[in-house]
Design an enzyme around this catalytic site. Structure first.
Site, PDB file in Angstrom:
ATOM      1  CB  CYS A 177      -0.914  -0.017   1.219  1.00  0.00           C
ATOM      2  SG  CYS A 177      -1.970   1.425   1.317  1.00  0.00           S
ATOM      3  CB  CYS A 180      -0.777   2.707   3.893  1.00  0.00           C
ATOM      4  SG  CYS A 180      -2.245   1.994   3.202  1.00  0.00           S
ATOM      5  CG  ASP A 181       2.955   1.506   4.272  1.00  0.00           C
ATOM      6  OD1 ASP A 181       2.318   1.956   5.231  1.00  0.00           O
ATOM      7  OD2 ASP A 181       2.867   0.335   3.897  1.00  0.00           O
TER       8      ASP A 181
END
Ligand code: NDP
Length: 487
Positions: A177, A180-181
């Site tokens: 992801c 997300c990261d």
């Protein structure tokens, strides 16, 4: 036999075949009144007229239509509430909206379906029994529901490479992801694996942060659409390497340091030093919990009737990526979710379950409705000094939840985390850390992905999970620390 008789004979045969096929269709098309008999609801509790499994666009649109039809709708949100759209940023192909963020699509759909009465529960259906009616649904948190109709909208899960190091460094450099990261890879070199639209999208999501992004494609071409491939060329920090296969993810025990690559064109093996591996190699439909209760296609997707969203079991419907190998688009999932919601309401009407009947059940409080637990205030710490005092010097075992406000899965895990903190008060200490406010703690414990849960006892870090946990898993985790305590 003359030609006239032959024609008459074959005409009669065709007529008989036609009539028998009509009879078959009629018998087949009709609901089996013995199985689907509303009399069976007498004395039954925990009834759910429309149970929706999954809370992506398909599940939420089904909830909207089921709710607007006046039926009780319960949505089991699943392990990734809101679905994969919560992990995207800008969406440019959501009909009617020139640009919108993925999480906002979900937020709007959830608000809209809640307005029409949809009841949400942060729980996951882990077993079903469709052999009799009402259908039985068993959840991770121990609920047992009697569903009159079921809509399976459980989506699909990212695929993994299955190479050495991938699991070992999961959450410590390996992820699926980018949205997300990506902020954890400021100024770093990273690779994105895959040749589809997702790989192109992930690379572009990383571009504002990472120094150099290399897309690794196993063939000599990308499968991504032309518009996405053209867009990639606008980023000087993104390059594409063809004919390369990742054979191993390497690290220094704490985090990823490189990938071993095999070039299938010139038969050469090299090591590329990088600190992040972003997987974008497709998805697998989430059907495992069904345990063959529904017929699947040869690729593992739920098999649907050709014209409706009905599955191989009457009264059970499906929509979204779990039954769609072809389009896999939020807009298409939404449309199919609407169709599934309508199919469920048609079915309820067909078996004689109407608003009047539901009104009666509501009055007798036999319909299931999830009541939100009051959120308990979990201690939050951000500095190393607080960490030392409250975690390392604690007399109780401690579970620390690293979260971030921009991470939807983290935000969805906070309510069950709070509920478990309340249940274990005085036995296990549960503490949260805001990843954006606690740089020193993040660095010291090599936390590169959220949500992350670290357990401490007597000042030592004894366990680490880099994933979203359900309430049941959190309880088991907390209990395991107490068991070790007794031993
Ligand atoms: P796809 O199935 O389209 O692509 C998967 C990619 O991963 C392929 O290039 C495949 O290679 C590669 N791959 C699979 N297994 C491995 C492996 N073991 N090692 C290396 N490479 C591997 O999946 P996507 O997630 O990219 O897209 C799914 C759908 O979602 C598509 O329809 C896509 O168009 C859509 N989508 C649209 C977006 C948008 O419009 N903004 C954004 C993201 C997705 P190979 O080609 O060799 O099989």
């Amino acid at each position: 036999m003359n030609i006239k008789n032959i024609m008459l004979g074959s005409g009669l045969l065709v007529l008989m075949l036609f009539l028998s096929s009509c009879m078959l269709t009629n018998t087949d098309g009709k609901v089996n009144t013995a199985k689907y008999n509303v009399e069976k609801l007498k004395d039954l509790h925990n009834i759910v007229p429309i149970a929706i499994l999954g809370s992506g666009p398909a599940g939420l649109c089904a909830a909207l239509y089921g709710g607007r039809a006046g039926f009780g709708v319960v949505v089991a949100e699943g392990t990734l509430p809101g679905g994969l759209l919560t992990q995207t940023t800008l969406v440019e192909n959501w009909p009617g909206q020139v640009e919108i963020n993925g999480p906002d699509i979900i937020k709007n759909l959830k608000e809209q379906s809640a307005k029409w009465g949809a009841n949400f529960m942060l729980d996951t259906v882990e077993r079903v029994d469709f052999s009799d009616w009402p259908f039985k649904l068993f959840t991770q948190d121990g609920r047992e529901l009697n569903a009159l109709t079921v809509i399976v909208a459980t989506g699909a899960t990212p695929r993994y490479l299955g190479v050495p190091g991938e699991q070992e460094y999961w959450g410590r450099g390996v992820t699926t992801c980018a949205i997300c990261d990506a902020p954890f890879y400021k100024g770093e070199d990273v690779v994105v694996i895959g040749g589809g639209d997702s790989a192109a999208e992930e690379a572009m999501q990383l571009a504002p942060y990472a120094k150099k992004i290399t897309i690794l494609v196993r063939k000599d071409h990308m499968r991504a659409s032309k518009v996405m491939q053209d867009r990639l060329k606008e980023y000087k920090q993104i390059s594409v390497l063809y004919n390369v296969e990742v054979k191993e993810v390497q690290g220094d025990d704490a985090q990823v340091t490189g990938v071993k690559l095999y070039n299938n064109k010139d038969d050469a093996t090299t090591v590329m030093p990088i600190s992040g591996v972003f997987l974008a190699i497709g998805h697998i439909p989430n059907t495992g919990f069904l345990n063959n209760a529904l017929t699947l296609t040869k690729d593992g997707y739920i098999q649907l009737d050709s014209r409706t969203q009905e599955t191989s079991v009457k009264g059970v419907f499906s929509a979204g990526d779990v039954s769609d190998a072809r389009y896999r688009q939020a807009g298409v999932s939404s449309g199919h979710g609407i169709a599934a919601g309508l199919d469920a309401t048609f079915f309820l009407n067909e078996i004689g379950y109407n608003e009047g009947f539901e009104h009666g059940l509501r009055g007798e409080q036999r319909l299931f409705r999830h009541v939100q637990e009051d959120e308990y205030k979990v201690t939050e710490i951000n500095s190393l000094a607080e960490f030392e005092a409250l975690v390392l010097e604690s007399e109780l075992p401690v579970i620390v939840d690293f979260y971030a406000e921009w991470c939807p899965t983290c935000m969805h895990m906070l309510p069950p985390f709070a509920a478990v903190a309340q249940d274990f008060e005085g036995r296990v200490q549960l503490i949260k850390v805001d990843a954006d406010q606690a740089d020193e703690i993040m660095k010291k414990y090599h936390v590169q992905k959220v949500p992350a849960l670290l357990a401490f006892k007597d000042g030592q870090n004894i366990a680490r999970f880099v994933k979203t946990m359900t309430k049941t898993e959190l309880v088991e985790f907390a209990e395991s620390l107490l068991v070790e305590e007794k031993e």
